[in-house]
Design a protein around this motif. Structure first.
Motif, PDB file in Angstrom:
ATOM      1  N   SER A  34       0.824  -1.209   0.000  1.00 15.65           N
ATOM      2  CA  SER A  34       0.000   0.000   0.000  1.00 15.65           C
ATOM      3  C   SER A  34       0.861   1.263   0.000  1.00 15.65           C
ATOM      4  N   SER A  35       2.167   1.085  -0.017  1.00 18.04           N
ATOM      5  CA  SER A  35       3.075   2.242  -0.048  1.00 18.04           C
ATOM      6  C   SER A  35       3.375   2.595  -1.514  1.00 18.04           C
ATOM      7  N   PRO A  36       4.099   3.669  -1.738  1.00 18.25           N
ATOM      8  CA  PRO A  36       4.427   4.019  -3.122  1.00 18.25           C
ATOM      9  C   PRO A  36       5.379   3.033  -3.818  1.00 18.25           C
ATOM     10  N   LEU A  37       5.823   2.047  -3.093  1.00 21.74           N
ATOM     11  CA  LEU A  37       6.716   1.038  -3.681  1.00 21.74           C
ATOM     12  C   LEU A  37       5.945   0.231  -4.732  1.00 21.74           C
ATOM     13  N   SER A  38       6.519   0.113  -5.933  1.00 24.26           N
ATOM     14  CA  SER A  38       5.825  -0.681  -6.955  1.00 24.26           C
ATOM     15  C   SER A  38       6.106  -2.162  -6.712  1.00 24.26           C
ATOM     16  N   ALA A  39       5.187  -2.996  -7.166  1.00 21.02           N
ATOM     17  CA  ALA A  39       5.360  -4.440  -6.996  1.00 21.02           C
ATOM     18  C   ALA A  39       6.639  -4.911  -7.690  1.00 21.02           C
ATOM     19  N   ALA A  40       6.940  -4.300  -8.852  1.00 23.16           N
ATOM     20  CA  ALA A  40       8.158  -4.668  -9.589  1.00 23.16           C
ATOM     21  C   ALA A  40       9.409  -4.339  -8.770  1.00 23.16           C
ATOM     22  N   SER A  41       9.394  -3.189  -8.106  1.00 21.55           N
ATOM     23  CA  SER A  41      10.536  -2.805  -7.262  1.00 21.55           C
ATOM     24  C   SER A  41      10.708  -3.796  -6.123  1.00 21.55           C
ATOM     25  N   LEU A  42       9.571  -4.229  -5.578  1.00 23.61           N
ATOM     26  CA  LEU A  42       9.629  -5.159  -4.451  1.00 23.61           C
ATOM     27  C   LEU A  42      10.257  -6.483  -4.890  1.00 23.61           C
ATOM     28  N   LEU A  43       9.781  -7.011  -6.020  1.00 26.89           N
ATOM     29  CA  LEU A  43      10.344  -8.274  -6.516  1.00 26.89           C
ATOM     30  C   LEU A  43      11.816  -8.127  -6.876  1.00 26.89           C
ATOM     31  N   LEU A  44      12.132  -7.018  -7.545  1.00 30.59           N
ATOM     32  CA  LEU A  44      13.519  -6.783  -7.946  1.00 30.59           C
ATOM     33  C   LEU A  44      14.419  -6.661  -6.716  1.00 30.59           C
ATOM     34  N   GLY A  45      13.939  -5.946  -5.711  1.00 25.53           N
ATOM     35  CA  GLY A  45      14.707  -5.778  -4.470  1.00 25.53           C
ATOM     36  C   GLY A  45      14.934  -7.108  -3.776  1.00 25.53           C
ATOM     37  N   LYS A  46      13.888  -7.942  -3.757  1.00 24.92           N
ATOM     38  CA  LYS A  46      14.018  -9.267  -3.139  1.00 24.92           C
ATOM     39  C   LYS A  46      15.056 -10.098  -3.902  1.00 24.92           C
ATOM     40  N   ALA A  47      14.996 -10.020  -5.238  1.00 23.84           N
ATOM     41  CA  ALA A  47      15.958 -10.773  -6.060  1.00 23.84           C
ATOM     42  C   ALA A  47      17.378 -10.281  -5.798  1.00 23.84           C
ATOM     43  N   MET A  48      17.537  -8.961  -5.678  1.00 25.61           N
ATOM     44  CA  MET A  48      18.879  -8.395  -5.425  1.00 25.61           C
ATOM     45  C   MET A  48      19.440  -8.885  -4.092  1.00 25.61           C
ATOM     46  N   ALA A  49      18.594  -8.866  -3.062  1.00 24.98           N
ATOM     47  CA  ALA A  49      19.065  -9.302  -1.732  1.00 24.98           C
ATOM     48  C   ALA A  49      19.450 -10.785  -1.775  1.00 24.98           C
ATOM     49  N   SER A  50      18.597 -11.612  -2.410  1.00 21.71           N
ATOM     50  CA  SER A  50      18.901 -13.049  -2.509  1.00 21.71           C
ATOM     51  C   SER A  50      20.191 -13.270  -3.293  1.00 21.71           C
ATOM     52  N   PHE A  51      20.378 -12.459  -4.336  1.00 20.39           N
ATOM     53  CA  PHE A  51      21.575 -12.547  -5.178  1.00 20.39           C
ATOM     54  C   PHE A  51      22.837 -12.321  -4.341  1.00 20.39           C
ATOM     55  N   VAL A  52      22.826 -11.276  -3.530  1.00 17.85           N
ATOM     56  CA  VAL A  52      23.994 -10.959  -2.697  1.00 17.85           C
ATOM     57  C   VAL A  52      24.235 -12.085  -1.678  1.00 17.85           C
ATOM     58  N   LEU A  53      23.163 -12.551  -1.049  1.00 24.75           N
ATOM     59  CA  LEU A  53      23.313 -13.608  -0.040  1.00 24.75           C
ATOM     60  C   LEU A  53      23.839 -14.889  -0.666  1.00 24.75           C
ATOM     61  N   LEU A  54      23.280 -15.235  -1.835  1.00 23.65           N
ATOM     62  CA  LEU A  54      23.726 -16.458  -2.509  1.00 23.65           C
ATOM     63  C   LEU A  54      25.178 -16.355  -2.946  1.00 23.65           C
ATOM     64  N   LEU A  55      25.550 -15.182  -3.458  1.00 24.66           N
ATOM     65  CA  LEU A  55      26.963 -15.003  -3.855  1.00 24.66           C
ATOM     66  C   LEU A  55      27.882 -15.185  -2.653  1.00 24.66           C
ATOM     67  N   GLY A  56      27.439 -14.700  -1.498  1.00 22.48           N
ATOM     68  CA  GLY A  56      28.219 -14.875  -0.274  1.00 22.48           C
ATOM     69  C   GLY A  56      28.391 -16.348   0.072  1.00 22.48           C
ATOM     70  N   VAL A  57      27.281 -17.088  -0.012  1.00 20.31           N
ATOM     71  CA  VAL A  57      27.325 -18.527   0.272  1.00 20.31           C
ATOM     72  C   VAL A  57      28.233 -19.224  -0.747  1.00 20.31           C
ATOM     73  N   GLU A  58      28.141 -18.798  -2.009  1.00 19.14           N
ATOM     74  CA  GLU A  58      28.963 -19.407  -3.056  1.00 19.14           C
ATOM     75  C   GLU A  58      30.451 -19.151  -2.828  1.00 19.14           C
ATOM     76  N   LEU A  59      30.760 -17.937  -2.403  1.00 23.37           N
ATOM     77  CA  LEU A  59      32.173 -17.595  -2.170  1.00 23.37           C
ATOM     78  C   LEU A  59      32.765 -18.482  -1.071  1.00 23.37           C
ATOM     79  N   VAL A  60      32.023 -18.620   0.025  1.00 23.62           N
ATOM     80  CA  VAL A  60      32.492 -19.473   1.132  1.00 23.62           C
ATOM     81  C   VAL A  60      32.616 -20.916   0.649  1.00 23.62           C
ATOM     82  N   SER A  61      31.611 -21.364  -0.123  1.00 22.92           N
ATOM     83  CA  SER A  61      31.625 -22.745  -0.631  1.00 22.92           C
ATOM     84  C   SER A  61      32.824 -22.994  -1.536  1.00 22.92           C
ATOM     85  N   MET A  62      33.164 -21.991  -2.337  1.00 20.28           N
ATOM     86  CA  MET A  62      34.287 -22.163  -3.269  1.00 20.28           C
ATOM     87  C   MET A  62      35.605 -22.309  -2.519  1.00 20.28           C
TER      88      MET A  62
END
Lengths: 249, 236
Positions: free
Chosen positions: A111-139
């Protein structure tokens, strides 16, 4: 502002943004969402601990199950890594939208001015950073326990990891949003996303295995890179195009 | 003069159950409409439709002249639902800064500081909301809702579980909002508070609008009057 002037201004009281301005706003809002999610995650470490521990334990166990020095084991290295990343990803995505459920934060966002697309994109960005972190440790673990010199083609390998991880993150955000209100979302999410991840995982595995060798990539192998790019474009576009429908309807 | 909110023959179904039946209501700009009705009457469904959070099946809804969930409508909307809509693991300041950023509030830091001061949370601004009492959480939620100076406020039972201090604060915020021309739609069971602030009332029963009109002196003096006159239960 009096009620009369307020009424008179109804059709045009906020300038409508178009084109570049609108895209920049979407990006800014997405970055805000990603920043907020990462701040919460680094504070609570809910999914980081689970995904990181899972990835390290699986890699460790497999290093005992197979002889890490054998060539055959090295040939399945890429497959092992990407399966671990895909499963670790599910742990990250499950928390992504579940984080918005307590206190009805999702309603506050929608219900805020945040668009649904921004919300999904933001969620994807956060997951991307977290996954890259996990990948780096795994490597790092992978390099030590599998005696693998994975740094022969660092730039190419980084490109593969970035492309494949973004694809996983975009898909995870879309289906994380779709399953957020399901009672069995922890079970449903992996069931839905793994079949869809197959083309991306095959491409990532092929390229990673090729890059673990010392030879440069052949044109045939480069085709897998295109698969990654197409996958990323398709699911990023899908996230943008269907965000409103997924999150509200 | 266009109305701030227009609902025209709106139907909302949950499966076969009609939560809203042929609902028609207009809310004039700058007015405060108290939505009254017993539990399960359809108040929350109606407010969620206005906030663009719940789709409806039939009819027309216009919010500030736009469809609900349009960019323009969302930018001017302040919504407070049953949940407080803030993150437990972030501090009050971080929560408000996040929502201010999302709403593109100018001079963000100053605005957030001013709201923290206003709701009496400056002293605990860096503490995670998780450690707050219920009343403090409600005050963060109020600050979040009013932070971007919305022109339309949709509040679902905002007085519920507020202490005296928070009720006074909310009443003051609503009066101020009306003073700057904002439109307010709120649902409540607290008839006395609602009648004191409302310029209009709408009574809903079983998804149907039973009464809509100006709040009269009689209603102010006898908040239960509306129920007795216009609902089947009241009539019985």
């Amino acid at each position: 502002m009096t009620p009369d002037s307020y009424t008179a201004s109804i059709p045009n009281w906020v300038p409508r943004e178009r084109g570049l301005a609108s895209s920049m706003r979407t990006l800014r809002q997405a970055l805000s969402v990603a920043r907020k999610d990462l701040a919460i995650e680094f504070r609570t470490k809910e999914s980081l601990n689970a995904a990181g521990a899972f990835a390290i334990v699986i890699l460790l166990l497999f290093s005992f199950a197979f002889d890490p020095a054998a060539d055959a084991t090295r040939e399945i290295g890429g497959g092992l890594l990407w399966l671990v990343f895909a499963f670790a990803g599910a742990l990250v995505f499950n928390r992504g939208f579940a984080r918005e459920l307590p206190n009805e934060c999702l309603d506050a966002l929608l219900s805020s001015p945040l668009s649904a697309a921004s919300l999904l994109l933001g969620k994807a960005m956060a997951s991307f950073v977290l996954l890259l972190g996990v990948e780096l440790v795994s490597m790092i673990v992978f390099g030590i326990f599998y005696d693998m010199r994975w740094w022969a083609h660092p730039a190419e390998l980084a490109a593969v990891f970035v492309l494949a991880t973004w694809g996983i993150a975009a898909l995870g955000a879309v289906f994380g949003a779709l399953t957020v209100n399901l009672r069995l979302r922890e079970l449903m999410l992996p069931v839905i996303i793994y079949p869809l991840l197959i083309p991306l995982l095959i491409a990532a595995i092929e390229l990673t295995n090729a890059l673990f060798g010392t030879q440069p990539l052949t044109p045939d192998q480069l085709l897998w890179g295109r698969v990654l790019v197409v996958f990323d474009i398709v699911f990023t576009a899908l996230a943008f195009g269907l965000a409103e429908t997924i999150l509200v309807n | 003069m266009p109305d701030a909110i227009v609902l025209d023959q709106v139907w909302k179904f949950y499966g076969d159950y009609a939560a809203l039946r042929d609902y028609t209501l207009s809310v004039a700009p700058g007015s405060c409409c108290a939505l009254l009705g017993r539990n399960g009457a359809g108040k929350t469904t109606l407010l969620r439709i206005l906030a663009g959070l719940t789709p409806f099946q039939r009819g027309t809804v216009r919010v500030l002249g736009e469809k609900p969930r349009s960019d323009l409508a969302r930018r001017e909307l302040g919504f407070l639902g049953h949940g407080i809509g803030v993150y437990e693991d972030l501090s009050a300041r971080e929560n408000l800064e996040f929502f201010a950023r999302v709403a593109s509030v100018r001079d963000r830091k100053r605005v957030v500081d001013a709201w923290l001061e206003r709701v009496g949370l400056m002293r605990v601004a860096t503490m995670p909301v998780r450690q707050f009492s219920r009343g403090m959480r409600q005050r963060v939620a109020l600050a979040r809702t009013f932070l971007h100076t919305p022109k339309l406020l949709i509040l679902d039972e905002p007085f519920t579980s507020l202490d005296d201090r928070a009720i006074a604060m909310l009443s003051e915020l609503l009066t101020e909002a009306r003073g700057r021309g904002a439109t307010i739609v709120l649902s409540t069971h607290q008839l006395r508070e609602a009648m004191a602030i409302a310029s209009h009332v709408a009574l809903i029963e079983n998804g149907r609008l039973r009464y809509a009109g100006e709040r009269t002196e009689e209603m102010l003096n006898d908040p239960g009057l509306l129920y007795r006159l216009h609902t089947e239960l009241g009539a019985a």
